[in-house]
Design an enzyme around this catalytic site. Structure first.
Site, PDB file in Angstrom:
ATOM      1  N   PRO A 186     -24.000 -72.691 -28.784  1.00 42.73           N
ATOM      2  CA  PRO A 186     -24.027 -71.415 -29.491  1.00 42.73           C
ATOM      3  C   PRO A 186     -22.735 -70.615 -29.320  1.00 42.73           C
ATOM      4  O   PRO A 186     -22.044 -70.766 -28.325  1.00 42.73           O
ATOM      5  CB  PRO A 186     -25.193 -70.678 -28.832  1.00 42.73           C
ATOM      6  CG  PRO A 186     -25.985 -71.739 -28.125  1.00 42.73           C
ATOM      7  CD  PRO A 186     -24.973 -72.756 -27.697  1.00 42.73           C
ATOM      8  N   GLU A 187     -22.433 -69.784 -30.326  1.00 41.73           N
ATOM      9  CA  GLU A 187     -21.229 -68.960 -30.298  1.00 41.73           C
ATOM     10  C   GLU A 187     -21.619 -67.497 -30.029  1.00 41.73           C
ATOM     11  O   GLU A 187     -22.758 -67.197 -29.687  1.00 41.73           O
ATOM     12  CB  GLU A 187     -20.485 -69.106 -31.630  1.00 41.73           C
ATOM     13  CG  GLU A 187     -20.055 -70.520 -31.955  1.00 41.73           C
ATOM     14  CD  GLU A 187     -18.943 -71.034 -31.047  1.00 41.73           C
ATOM     15  OE1 GLU A 187     -18.350 -70.236 -30.293  1.00 41.73           O
ATOM     16  OE2 GLU A 187     -18.655 -72.241 -31.095  1.00 41.73           O
TER      17      GLU A 187
END
Length: 271
Positions: free
Chosen positions: A2-3
């Site tokens: 995830p970012e």
């Protein structure tokens, strides 16, 4: 993945339910993440009250009076708040059990995430000390970005994905921001005009804010703290749309590989 948007979505989803509660127990089923989980983590945290959950780049900072638990979700990690009697499933490696009856469970099929403890200010920790400004902060502005890009001959897309230039602009969000700024991703970073840099700063901020509001993006494993997928990519302008007509001009979206990552752009809208 995830970012930044996914990590911020996670932070918002768990902070209100866990902040102010004490940890009763830490259960580590598999300590073999990217770096080994401290063997005495239960001893460190049991009985301690969680004061706050903050975010720095793609790291979550669980603040306690005597130190900080630094959590990274890696490529496939997620954190969910569950009831204490929820059965354990495959790849669920760590539980933080709280005094208010909530259980924070960490799932990570690829085990590239991290749970690290520090008693020093977290900004001095080796994982965080060299990180660039936050893209949604005042530090990230046109003057900063102009100076940061001035000596960079690499293409602009990998440049804005560099965590030493600006944090949290992952692959999806880099393609989408460059589309909105009207900049082709292959352009040398040091060849952008002042006007283009202004547009890019605004586009990065807008894309990340919209992604957070949409709960981030789910491509494979990511879910938020309630188990919901992110839906930002449902309304993508370019990402994942190779060969399809541009929503603005109708031209076919193009794709190429940059730094082992897929890049998408519109040859008419971006120059």
């Amino acid at each position: 993945m995830p970012e930044l948007p996914e990590v911020e979505t996670t932070r918002r989803g768990i902070a209100g339910r866990l902040t102010g509660a004490a940890i009763c127990e830490v259960i580590v089923r598999n300590p073999k993440l990217r770096w080994p989980v401290p063997g005495n983590l239960d001893e460190i945290l049991a009985g301690q009250t969680l004061q706050a959950i903050e975010r720095r780049a793609k790291y979550l900072l669980f603040r306690f009076k005597h130190g900080t638990l630094i959590v990274h979700l890696g490529m496939s990690g997620s954190l969910r708040v569950l009831s204490t009697d929820t059965p354990v499933e495959k790849h669920e490696h760590i539980d933080l059990v709280f005094s208010n009856g909530q259980r924070l469970r960490y799932r990570d099929p690829r085990r590239f995430g991290a749970f690290q403890w520090t008693v020093e200010p977290p900004e001095k920790h080796p994982l965080l000390c060299k990180l660039a400004p936050e893209p949604l902060s005042g530090e990230f502005n046109t003057d900063y970005l102009a100076k940061a890009l001035a000596g960079k001959k690499i293409a602009i897309k990998p440049a804005i994905m560099d965590q030493h230039l600006v944090v949290g602009v992952g692959n999806i969000y880099a393609s989408e921001a460059l589309f909105r700024a009207g900049i082709v991703p292959q352009r040398p970073a040091n060849r952008l005009s002042a006007e283009e840099i202004l547009r890019l700063v605004d586009a990065i901020r807008a894309v990340l804010k919209e992604a957070i509001a949409a709960g981030g993006s789910t491509l494979r494993d990511y879910v938020d703290s309630d188990g919901n997928a992110g839906y930002f990519t449902v309304n993508s302008y370019v990402y994942g749309l190779a060969g399809k007509p541009c929503r603005v001009c109708g031209s076919p979206i193009q794709t190429l590989r940059q730094g082992q990552r897929a890049t998408f752009w519109c040859p008419h809208c971006q120059h």
